[in-house]
Motif scaffolding. Sequence first.
Motif, short mmCIF file in Angstrom:
data_model
loop_
_atom_site.label_atom_id
_atom_site.label_comp_id
_atom_site.label_asym_id
_atom_site.label_seq_id
_atom_site.Cartn_x
_atom_site.Cartn_y
_atom_site.Cartn_z
N VAL A 112 1.10 -1.70 0.03
CA VAL A 112 -0.39 -0.30 0.16
C VAL A 112 0.63 1.67 -0.24
O VAL A 112 1.72 1.01 0.89
CB VAL A 112 -1.00 0.19 1.20
N GLY A 113 0.80 2.16 -0.91
CA GLY A 113 1.59 3.53 -0.96
C GLY A 113 2.46 3.17 -2.28
O GLY A 113 3.20 4.58 -2.46
N GLU A 114 2.35 2.60 -2.78
CA GLU A 114 3.50 2.31 -3.51
C GLU A 114 2.72 2.51 -5.09
O GLU A 114 1.44 2.63 -5.26
CB GLU A 114 4.49 1.07 -3.91
N LEU A 115 3.26 2.97 -6.55
CA LEU A 115 3.10 3.07 -7.70
C LEU A 115 2.49 1.92 -8.41
O LEU A 115 4.71 1.64 -8.11
CB LEU A 115 3.41 4.25 -7.59
N VAL A 116 1.45 1.96 -9.17
CA VAL A 116 1.89 0.52 -10.20
C VAL A 116 2.02 0.99 -11.36
O VAL A 116 0.96 1.99 -11.56
CB VAL A 116 1.08 -0.42 -9.45
N THR A 117 2.58 0.91 -12.04
CA THR A 117 2.60 1.28 -13.04
C THR A 117 2.25 -0.28 -14.40
O THR A 117 3.00 -1.46 -13.58
CB THR A 117 4.00 1.13 -13.93
N LEU A 118 0.83 0.16 -15.28
CA LEU A 118 1.36 -1.96 -16.16
C LEU A 118 1.51 -1.09 -17.54
O LEU A 118 1.30 0.12 -17.98
CB LEU A 118 -0.56 -1.65 -16.06
N LYS A 119 2.20 -1.67 -18.18
CA LYS A 119 2.08 -1.75 -19.66
C LYS A 119 1.69 -2.43 -20.48
O LYS A 119 1.40 -3.83 -19.75
CB LYS A 119 3.78 -1.56 -19.65
N ALA A 120 1.16 -2.08 -21.81
CA ALA A 120 0.69 -3.70 -22.10
C ALA A 120 0.66 -3.27 -23.77
O ALA A 120 1.25 -2.20 -24.41
CB ALA A 120 -0.90 -3.70 -22.36
N SER A 121 1.45 -3.83 -24.83
CA SER A 121 1.90 -3.93 -25.97
C SER A 121 0.82 -5.79 -26.67
O SER A 121 1.06 -6.62 -25.97
CB SER A 121 2.71 -3.83 -26.16
N ILE A 122 0.78 -5.43 -27.96
CA ILE A 122 0.22 -5.67 -28.57
C ILE A 122 1.66 -7.11 -29.55
O ILE A 122 2.52 -6.40 -29.20
CB ILE A 122 -0.72 -5.53 -30.11
N ASN A 123 1.64 -8.20 -29.09
CA ASN A 123 2.71 -9.59 -29.27
C ASN A 123 2.47 -9.98 -30.42
O ASN A 123 3.77 -10.53 -31.10
CB ASN A 123 2.73 -10.05 -27.74
N TYR A 124 0.91 -10.11 -30.63
CA TYR A 124 0.61 -11.34 -31.96
C TYR A 124 -0.44 -11.18 -32.28
O TYR A 124 -1.13 -10.96 -31.25
CB TYR A 124 0.67 -12.30 -30.90
N THR A 125 -0.46 -11.24 -33.42
CA THR A 125 -2.00 -10.37 -34.35
C THR A 125 -2.66 -12.07 -34.58
O THR A 125 -1.62 -13.03 -35.68
CB THR A 125 -2.40 -9.74 -34.63
N GLY A 126 -3.47 -12.69 -34.66
CA GLY A 126 -4.00 -14.08 -35.58
C GLY A 126 -4.97 -13.24 -36.31
O GLY A 126 -5.25 -11.74 -37.07
#
Length: 181
Positions: free
Chosen positions: A70-84
């Motif tokens: 608690v009290g920490e900053l959480v960073t989430l990063k998302a990127s496309i790795n594959y496309t069908g």
Amino acid sequence: MKKFKTAKESRVSITELMLPAHSNFGGKVHGGYILSLMDQIAFACASRHSQSYCVTASVNRVDFLNPIDVGELVTLKASINYTGRTSMVVGVRVESENIQTGEVKHCNSSYFTMVAKDENGNNIEVPGLIVKDKQGMRRFARSKERKLSAYDRDSKYASKAFKVNQYLEFLEGENVKLDLD
């Protein structure tokens, strides 16, 4: 809509302060809360790439590597790795940062398979992925390998094809007691 897009065109990141309401009984941020954030960012990334509503089809391997306080900053990063044809694999990385010390920890990496839908809920085609570097090629190939491995595993253990006698030796030394009818 473009026929192909780069991963960079669809990348998304968010940063959120972890509050006491996000904690579990052990005083750490609840894993379920982090999974919810991961699903949201995977949706945002896939929707940006496909320019359509997307649903989560599967999540591959979720390992909680480090606890988040608690009290920490959480960073989430998302990127496309594959496309069908109608699906995309979105790589999601989670990091926490202690705002007092500046220490950054890698907390989780996971892969979400997202499927694009039209207004009637039918699968629709997505733009392909333009791979621009070795890292992008590695991610695409790794995602394809994971997809093929999952298919092979599912086929191998299909209920109708499963032969008990082939796996008796495989279970030796495991914490299991067989009491088969």
